[in-house]
Design an enzyme around this catalytic site. Structure first.
Site, PDB file in Angstrom:
ATOM      1  N   LYS A 172       0.887  -1.185   0.000  1.00 20.09           N
ATOM      2  CA  LYS A 172       0.000   0.000   0.000  1.00 20.09           C
ATOM      3  C   LYS A 172       0.914   1.222   0.000  1.00 20.09           C
ATOM      4  O   LYS A 172       1.476   1.600   1.022  1.00 20.09           O
ATOM      5  CB  LYS A 172      -0.875  -0.017   1.265  1.00 20.09           C
ATOM      6  CG  LYS A 172      -2.214   0.684   1.136  1.00 20.09           C
ATOM      7  CD  LYS A 172      -2.146   2.179   0.850  1.00 20.09           C
ATOM      8  CE  LYS A 172      -1.845   2.996   2.085  1.00 20.09           C
ATOM      9  NZ  LYS A 172      -1.712   4.452   1.779  1.00 20.09           N
ATOM     10  N   GLU A 381      10.288  16.121  14.325  1.00 23.14           N
ATOM     11  CA  GLU A 381      10.731  15.871  12.958  1.00 23.14           C
ATOM     12  C   GLU A 381      10.021  16.861  12.035  1.00 23.14           C
ATOM     13  O   GLU A 381       8.795  16.925  11.997  1.00 23.14           O
ATOM     14  CB  GLU A 381      10.361  14.442  12.552  1.00 23.14           C
ATOM     15  CG  GLU A 381      10.861  14.104  11.168  1.00 23.14           C
ATOM     16  CD  GLU A 381      10.621  12.653  10.792  1.00 23.14           C
ATOM     17  OE1 GLU A 381       9.520  12.156  11.039  1.00 23.14           O
ATOM     18  OE2 GLU A 381      11.552  12.033  10.249  1.00 23.14           O
TER      19      GLU A 381
HETATM   20  P1  NDP Z   1       2.165   8.712   7.353  1.00 19.92           P
HETATM   21  O1  NDP Z   1       2.929   8.008   8.389  1.00 19.92           O
HETATM   22  O2  NDP Z   1       0.745   9.035   7.652  1.00 19.92           O
HETATM   23  O3  NDP Z   1       2.161   7.890   5.966  1.00 19.92           O
HETATM   24  C1  NDP Z   1       2.947   6.771   5.670  1.00 19.92           C
HETATM   25  C2  NDP Z   1       2.095   5.656   5.039  1.00 19.92           C
HETATM   26  O4  NDP Z   1       1.139   5.149   5.964  1.00 19.92           O
HETATM   27  C3  NDP Z   1       1.293   6.116   3.851  1.00 19.92           C
HETATM   28  O5  NDP Z   1       1.189   5.047   2.913  1.00 19.92           O
HETATM   29  C4  NDP Z   1      -0.045   6.415   4.478  1.00 19.92           C
HETATM   30  O6  NDP Z   1      -1.070   6.494   3.552  1.00 19.92           O
HETATM   31  C5  NDP Z   1      -0.180   5.242   5.413  1.00 19.92           C
HETATM   32  N1  NDP Z   1      -1.124   5.414   6.489  1.00 19.92           N
HETATM   33  C6  NDP Z   1      -1.611   6.555   7.032  1.00 19.92           C
HETATM   34  N2  NDP Z   1      -2.426   6.283   8.067  1.00 19.92           N
HETATM   35  C7  NDP Z   1      -2.469   4.936   8.191  1.00 19.92           C
HETATM   36  C8  NDP Z   1      -3.134   4.031   9.072  1.00 19.92           C
HETATM   37  N3  NDP Z   1      -3.898   4.455  10.066  1.00 19.92           N
HETATM   38  N4  NDP Z   1      -2.932   2.720   8.911  1.00 19.92           N
HETATM   39  C9  NDP Z   1      -2.119   2.250   7.940  1.00 19.92           C
HETATM   40  N5  NDP Z   1      -1.481   3.051   7.055  1.00 19.92           N
HETATM   41  C10 NDP Z   1      -1.648   4.373   7.181  1.00 19.92           C
HETATM   42  O7  NDP Z   1       2.961   9.985   6.955  1.00 19.92           O
HETATM   43  P2  NDP Z   1       2.438  11.409   6.523  1.00 19.92           P
HETATM   44  O8  NDP Z   1       2.377  11.438   5.063  1.00 19.92           O
HETATM   45  O9  NDP Z   1       1.195  11.817   7.265  1.00 19.92           O
HETATM   46  O10 NDP Z   1       3.625  12.314   7.059  1.00 19.92           O
HETATM   47  C11 NDP Z   1       3.601  12.796   8.404  1.00 19.92           C
HETATM   48  C12 NDP Z   1       4.989  12.849   8.956  1.00 19.92           C
HETATM   49  O11 NDP Z   1       5.536  11.543   9.037  1.00 19.92           O
HETATM   50  C13 NDP Z   1       5.982  13.608   8.093  1.00 19.92           C
HETATM   51  O12 NDP Z   1       5.909  14.966   8.317  1.00 19.92           O
HETATM   52  C14 NDP Z   1       7.264  13.025   8.551  1.00 19.92           C
HETATM   53  O13 NDP Z   1       7.656  13.661   9.732  1.00 19.92           O
HETATM   54  C15 NDP Z   1       6.914  11.590   8.833  1.00 19.92           C
HETATM   55  N6  NDP Z   1       7.275  10.700   7.709  1.00 19.92           N
HETATM   56  C16 NDP Z   1       8.336   9.894   7.849  1.00 19.92           C
HETATM   57  C17 NDP Z   1       8.731   9.094   6.821  1.00 19.92           C
HETATM   58  C18 NDP Z   1       9.934   8.216   6.935  1.00 19.92           C
HETATM   59  O14 NDP Z   1      10.560   7.918   5.916  1.00 19.92           O
HETATM   60  N7  NDP Z   1      10.267   7.742   8.110  1.00 19.92           N
HETATM   61  C19 NDP Z   1       8.037   9.084   5.546  1.00 19.92           C
HETATM   62  C20 NDP Z   1       6.867   9.907   5.511  1.00 19.92           C
HETATM   63  C21 NDP Z   1       6.532  10.687   6.565  1.00 19.92           C
HETATM   64  P3  NDP Z   1      -1.483   7.927   2.976  1.00 19.92           P
HETATM   65  O15 NDP Z   1      -0.227   8.673   2.659  1.00 19.92           O
HETATM   66  O16 NDP Z   1      -2.209   7.565   1.759  1.00 19.92           O
HETATM   67  O17 NDP Z   1      -2.273   8.612   4.048  1.00 19.92           O
END
Ligand code: NDP
Length: 489
Positions: A172, A381
């Site tokens: 996903k 972060e």
């Molecule tokens: P998320 O953690 O929400 O997104 C990461 C993935 O999880 C996406 O595929 C997202 O889908 C999915 N997701 C979201 N909610 C759920 C859930 N309840 N159950 C299962 N899967 C879920 O990151 P964000 O895009 O909201 O970013 C927020 C913050 O997270 C950023 O500002 C950054 O600080 C951090 N981040 C860290 C990353 C890393 O590499 N460690 C990568 C991305 C973000 P969808 O995007 O479609 O909502």
């Protein structure tokens, strides 16, 4: 209009509902993405299960390796096209996405090499006529949830180990970065992967939540934010299935007085401005010893001001746009908090504009000086091109500040004193320590964090352990009669 169709079994699946893929450089919708229904997720999990049971777990490691090497060949051959798609979708500069495609092929090849070398052990027992050994078994169907900042690179940290170990997967991707993942799964079908080994469902967090609660999932691997990671871990706990979490960081990059500044200062730039800071390993807290603090602060302010910000497809560009609007707004809001809490703006400090930048989601490379530990920009972060520079007095002070966040993903240490380097390695809360380098990766080297940065390891042989469980086998080849009422020890 390009349509990103899901991959479920052998089928490319469209949907009645689509969402837009927006190019963050132009602001234009460049593709639409088929959104999964719960029925699509059910079908993807069922296809993965069927394939796991009937085919993939019985496929010899050497054959899994052949297919993984074929996919690596296809990715390498198609690297320019895939990199272009990724850059269109998330704005990462083309130099970086091209490297990521080659690294994806490298990871596939590394784990192809592991696929026929997943060994158990023979265990000598203290009873005659008993033979004991272990085998490592795949869990079954793995849910792989990936973020928008590097959809294919994040997948490449998970998928090869999962496949090599004999699992099938349902991926996903993020709603802000789905296109290339669908394309990648099609390539896998094209090179001959059995349908059902790699399935992709698109959608938002609700789809990810449904997938991670699904009774057909046996293991979860997630990369993303810490809050989402906790929710996914809770879903895994309710079903008692394993989960690996690669979450965010607030990683310390530590420059000592004795560092070679000609290396350390570019290392600090690489730590925060590469990928416009949208990377889990961003060295967003630069800890600088007092003797060189002013020199480093001035140099970084100047370097940040000279970074070429612009079209991510221009090979000369050094920093592209922010990948999506929610993240753009979040970064600007945290920068404002930094100012309100008293940090000094040494460079940047707001949206980047002018010419081609006006269309996209651009933020200036930003350096905050005189940051104190209690400020939010020193603790949270930001996931953007925003560097917080903090002074420290001595080694003990550096270690104390470095460990004083809830995160523990990576840490950088810049010193020419080898004893000091080892003392730091021993003391830092981090899954990876880089000494006199930063943002260096290798297919062979395990990667992952501690504390709120998550648990479990990706890449390297350790990753195979995450995707397999140990089955112990005891075999009695003696003719001895044993007392049925007494435990056999
Ligand atoms: P998320 O953690 O929400 O997104 C990461 C993935 O999880 C996406 O595929 C997202 O889908 C999915 N997701 C979201 N909610 C759920 C859930 N309840 N159950 C299962 N899967 C879920 O990151 P964000 O895009 O909201 O970013 C927020 C913050 O997270 C950023 O500002 C950054 O600080 C951090 N981040 C860290 C990353 C890393 O590499 N460690 C990568 C991305 C973000 P969808 O995007 O479609 O909502």
């Amino acid at each position: 209009m390009n349509v990103a169709r899901m991959v479920i079994g052998a089928d490319l699946v469209d949907s009645d509902v689509h969402f837009d893929a927006v190019n963050p450089f132009t602001g234009e919708t460049w593709a639409t993405v088929a959104q999964a229904t719960t029925a699509d997720v059910d079908a993807a999990v069922a296809a993965a299960r069927e394939c796991f049971v009937s085919t993939w777990r019985k496929t010899p490691g050497v054959e899994r390796a052949r297919l993984m090497n074929a996919l690596a060949d296809a990715v390498e051959k198609d690297a320019a096209r895939l990199a272009d798609l990724e850059t269109t979708d998330n704005g990462k500069i083309i130099r970086e996405t091209t490297t990521q495609m080659h690294f994806t092929a490298r990871n596939l090849r590394f784990f192809a090499g592991c696929a026929d070398k997943i060994y158990g052990r023979t265990i000598p027992l203290d009873k005659p006529g008993m033979f004991d050994y272990t085998v490592r078994e795949p869990y079954g169907v793995a849910a792989l949830i990936t973020p928008w900042n590097s959809p294919i690179a994040a997948l490449a940290n998970k998928l090869p180990a999962a496949l090599a170990a004999g699992n099938t997967v349902v991926v996903k991707p993020s709603e802000h970065g789905s296109y290339t993942t669908c394309d990648f799964a099609k390539l896998a079908l094209d090179v001959g992967f059995p349908p059902g080994v790699i399935n992709v469902v698109n959608g938002d967090g609700a789809v990810g939540d449904y997938l991670t609660r699904h009774p057909g999932i046996d293991i979860i691997s997630f990369t993303g934010g810490s809050g989402t990671g906790s929710r996914i871990a809770a879903n895994a706990a309710i079903r008692t299935i394993p989960v690996t979490l690669e979450l965010g960081g607030k990683s310390p990059n530590i420059i000592f007085d004795d560092a070679n500044l000609d290396k350390a200062i570019p290392g600090a730039v690489a730590g925060i401005f590469a990928a416009a800071g949208q990377t889990c390993v961003a060295g967003s807290r630069l800890l600088v010893q007092q003797g060189v603090y002013d020199q480093v602060l001035t140099a970084l302010g100047e370097l940040a001001g000279r970074i070429k910000v612009g079209d991510p497809k221009n090979p000369a560009t050094e920093m592209g746009p922010i990948a999506n609007r929610p993240q753009y707004d979040r970064i600007l809001a945290l920068m404002e908090v930094g100012r309100e809490q008293g940090a000094t703006v040494v460079a940047g400090g707001g949206p980047a504009s002018g010419g081609e930048l006006n269309r996209g989601l651009f933020i200036e490379p930003t350096v905050f000086g005189h940051v104190t530990e209690d400020m939010r920009i020193a603790q949270e972060e930001i996931f953007g091109p925003v560097l917080s520079i903090l002074p420290f007095t001595d080694e003990a002070d550096a270690i104390r500040i470095a460990n004083a966040t809830e995160f523990g993903l990576v840490a950088g240490v810049w010193t020419q004193n080898i004893s000091r380097a080892h003392r730091l390695i021993d003391s830092l809360d981090a899954g990876v320590v880089w000494v006199n380098t930063y943002r260096s990766n290798a297919a062979q080297a395990p990667f992952g964090g501690v504390k709120r940065s998550g648990y479990g390891r990706e890449r390297g042989e350790d990753a195979i352990e995450e995707y397999t469980y140990v089955k112990n086998v005891m075999l009695d080849y003696s003719d001895l009669e044993r007392d049925p009422f007494q435990v056999k020890i």
